[in-house]
Design a protein around this motif. Structure first.
Motif, mmCIF file in Angstrom:
data_model
loop_
_atom_site.group_PDB
_atom_site.id
_atom_site.type_symbol
_atom_site.label_atom_id
_atom_site.label_comp_id
_atom_site.label_asym_id
_atom_site.label_seq_id
_atom_site.Cartn_x
_atom_site.Cartn_y
_atom_site.Cartn_z
ATOM 1 N N UNK A 86 12.492 101.589 41.714
ATOM 2 C CA UNK A 86 12.155 100.213 41.869
ATOM 3 C C UNK A 86 11.291 100.086 43.131
ATOM 4 N N UNK A 87 10.292 99.449 42.853
ATOM 5 C CA UNK A 87 9.266 99.004 43.994
ATOM 6 C C UNK A 87 8.684 97.682 43.757
ATOM 7 N N UNK A 88 8.245 96.849 45.031
ATOM 8 C CA UNK A 88 7.516 95.784 44.984
ATOM 9 C C UNK A 88 6.322 95.899 44.161
ATOM 10 N N UNK A 89 5.957 94.815 43.634
ATOM 11 C CA UNK A 89 4.469 94.884 43.016
ATOM 12 C C UNK A 89 4.110 93.293 42.911
ATOM 13 N N UNK A 90 2.749 93.352 43.379
ATOM 14 C CA UNK A 90 1.883 91.764 43.026
ATOM 15 C C UNK A 90 1.490 91.507 41.868
ATOM 16 N N UNK A 91 1.663 90.133 41.505
ATOM 17 C CA UNK A 91 1.284 89.889 40.096
ATOM 18 C C UNK A 91 0.172 88.737 40.551
ATOM 19 N N UNK A 92 -1.028 89.009 39.667
ATOM 20 C CA UNK A 92 -1.999 87.869 39.590
ATOM 21 C C UNK A 92 -2.098 87.094 38.238
ATOM 22 N N UNK A 93 -2.149 85.518 38.596
ATOM 23 C CA UNK A 93 -2.048 84.862 37.403
ATOM 24 C C UNK A 93 -3.165 83.844 37.545
ATOM 25 N N UNK A 94 -4.462 84.435 36.578
ATOM 26 C CA UNK A 94 -5.546 83.748 36.335
ATOM 27 C C UNK A 94 -5.345 82.435 36.012
ATOM 28 N N UNK A 95 -6.084 81.325 36.666
ATOM 29 C CA UNK A 95 -5.698 80.077 36.111
ATOM 30 C C UNK A 95 -6.724 79.376 35.182
ATOM 31 N N UNK A 96 -5.997 78.778 34.131
ATOM 32 C CA UNK A 96 -6.938 77.967 33.171
ATOM 33 C C UNK A 96 -6.378 76.693 33.073
ATOM 34 N N UNK A 147 6.899 90.148 42.701
ATOM 35 C CA UNK A 147 8.197 90.646 41.765
ATOM 36 C C UNK A 147 8.327 92.027 42.118
ATOM 37 N N UNK A 148 9.043 92.764 41.590
ATOM 38 C CA UNK A 148 9.345 94.165 41.240
ATOM 39 C C UNK A 148 9.326 94.847 39.903
#
Length: 498
Positions: A86-96, A147-148
């Motif tokens: 397990x490891x941290x991960x960054x998430x990108x949320x494109x805005x519409x 999140x992870x």
């Protein structure tokens, strides 16, 4: 039929994440425990997830604040206890803006940042996308949060390993064919799936943690009406050559109010999913449909410059999630869990688990074991929150890679990298006293050697090529069909000689 004359405290039926979690917790509290699984560990729902340790950002829209808070808190414990898988991960949320207004997303991310304490994960922020980035030029703004990631199947295997090391008996390919009460004991018949041989056991308590089969087990094995029914929802994923070169994952909104993840996967691929489709039938037979594949490709194509077609799919998988049988759309069905306790005063107790999600598996197991221990006053206290899983007793991956690279300078760096992310400190057990790559034995393709195959058979219940290539590792993405057949032949010969 043989009979084991030992009286066990607990038999856990189901070798997914919930069953192994309960077996681990109970064994660690001193209960004499058996875990049985009719197939391989994590062979159903628990190996077919989106591979995420997450609070469930979208659950906030359905006001499931308690579930999200609990899941957010669990992220931290899990990331600390299993830094190899397990490891941290960054998430990108494109805005519409036509899908969700910016204020709603900002509010949701604020809650996501503050509903539970964060130590390892960075908070959210607004971002702008570069015209040179992977997204279509119409998308210019978005958000980023943490999140992870988790290797779900290895989580289950390592949890079962921890249960075994605490004294539990772990029986894979072993079906529970009959269970009946006799006063304060359960008489349980287990069948070896390969040989058909049956053995009887006695236990003081029983857990039904069979996931999609939880209601069916009552009818088929115990002749007791199921106290609850679950609804089965199929979630499908596809794996394609990587859509972009960035380390971040993407969470994509869609007009049907669903979201789709695009996650960096096994260095060279992208994992895309999931769908939510009502399902009936045998959970083992769940497969992705052409419509689901088109759906996932279409959403990715709406967002990314790199366009996909179904021909780009190198692997797909589908899992059936057992959700609470609530009314409403499948994508809105609760991922929370509940227990049902039957008996316990004058007759042997039965604890059945309904629902749940990977992120909260440890908490679910702890709560279920608390209920079980009400019948065992001498049982020990809770212990799993800060307990590393096997191989997870190290600080971070770069440091362990450096240590192993120094101890085994003859190991290729790519192999060290994979071993750290698969076995952690147990890499030393895998390698043993070997001194060179020649000592690692037969090469099966990719970077799979006989030393690893031997370790997985001897220490992690692997029986066939599928166990090794798709659950213990993901080397099925690397090996050819001929390589796979060669590995299976090797395993058959090894089994015949045993």
């Amino acid at each position: 039929m043989t009979a084991d004359k030992t009286v066990y405290d607990l038999i856990v039926v189901g070798g997914g994440v919930n069953g192994t979690g309960i077996a681990m917790d109970a064994a660690g509290r001193g209960l004499k425990t058996i875990l049985c699984e009719m197939n391989d560990l994590a062979s159903a729902t628990s190996s077919n997830s989106s591979k995420l340790i997450h609070g469930g950002l979208r659950y906030l829209e359905h006001y499931e604040f308690k579930l999200v808070r609990q899941a957010l808190a669990e992220r931290e414990s899990l990331l600390k206890n299993a830094p190899h898988i397990m490891w941290p991960m960054r998430f990108r949320l494109p805005h519409q803006s036509h899908l969700r207004p910016a204020w709603m997303i900002r509010t949701g991310l604020f809650l996501y940042d503050h509903l539970a304490k964060r130590e390892l994960l960075k908070g959210s922020k607004s971002i702008r996308f570069s015209p040179d980035g992977p997204l279509v030029p119409e998308i210019t703004k978005g958000f980023e949060y943490s999140d992870g990631w988790v290797d779900d199947a290895r989580l289950v295997v390592l949890t079962a390993k921890a249960a075994q090391e605490k004294g539990a008996v772990v029986k894979t390919r072993t079906r529970c064919v009959k269970a009946e009460r006799e006063g304060k004991l359960w008489n349980v018949t287990l069948e070896d799936v390969a040989t058909g041989e049956r053995a009887s056991y006695q236990c003081r308590a029983m857990v039904n943690a069979t996931g999609p089969w939880v209601s069916k087990l009552f009818k088929d094995t115990m002749s007791i009406p199921a106290p609850k029914q679950i609804r089965m929802v199929k979630g499908s994923h596809i794996v394609v050559p990587k859509v972009h070169d960035e380390p971040e994952a993407y969470i994509l909104q869609n007009a049907d109010n669903r979201i789709i993840f695009v996650i960096p996967y096994e260095d060279d691929f992208s994992l895309i999913g999931t769908t939510d489709v009502e399902y009936e039938g045998d959970p083992r037979e769940a497969r992705i449909s052409p419509e689901e594949t088109e759906y996932l490709c279409g959403i990715v194509n709406d967002h990314f410059k790199n366009k996909l077609t179904p021909k780009d799919v190198v692997w797909s998988y589908s899992g059936v999630r057992p959700l609470m049988d609530d009314e409403g759309d499948a994508s809105k069905a609760s991922r929370d869990y509940t227990f049902e306790v039957d008996g316990g005063k004058k007759n042997a107790p039965l604890i059945s688990v309904f629902g749940g999600k990977i992120t909260t598996y440890r908490k679910l197991a702890e709560a279920a074991t608390d209920r079980i221990c009400q019948f065992f006053p001498s049982a020990g206290p809770e212990w799993t929150k800060h307990a590393p899983l096997p191989g997870g007793d190290f600080v971070d991956q770069p440091q362990l890679r450096a240590e192993l690279g120094s101890e085994y300078p003859w190991l290729p760096s790519g192999l060290v990298h994979r071993y750290v992310r698969t076995y952690g400190t147990r890499t030393r057990v895998l390698i043993g006293d070997r001194k060179s790559m020649k000592d690692m034995g037969q090469h099966f393709g990719g970077n799979l050697y006989d030393a690893e195959v031997e370790y997985l058979v001897d220490h992690e219940w692997a029986r066939n090529a599928e166990d090794i290539l798709w659950r213990r590792t993901k080397l099925g993405l690397r090996l050819s069909k001929d390589d796979m057949e060669q590995l299976q032949q090797h395993l058959d010969q090894r089994h015949a000689a045993a």
